[in-house]
Design a protein around this motif. Structure first.
Motif: not given
Length: 71
Positions: A2-20
């Motif tokens: 759903n929209k909420d889980s999609f937004e969460f995945v995108i957020y975590i993807l970018h958080a991982c991108s920054q950390k790594w």
């Protein structure tokens, strides 16, 4: 997904991108190849979205390491 889980995945993807220090496209490929998105982030969204970003990124790292993926 759903929209909420999609937004969460995108957020975590970018958080991982920054950390790594990797491009979001590289992180997405790794998460997709490892099935992290469909087997971990989306199914456990209800629990994970209540946790802090650093905690979820650490969980993603554990998920990847357990399955033999290097960051």
């Amino acid at each position: 997904m759903n929209k909420d889980s999609f937004e969460f995945v995108i957020y975590i993807l970018h958080a991982c991108s920054q950390k790594w220090n990797k491009l979001p496209s590289e992180v997405y490929k790794k998460l997709e190849d490892s099935l992290c998105i469909q087997d971990f982030l989306v199914p456990f969204y209800d629990i994970l979205h209540t946790q802090g970003t650093q905690y979820v990124v650490a969980d993603v790292e554990d998920y990847l390491h357990t399955r033999g993926y290097k960051i």
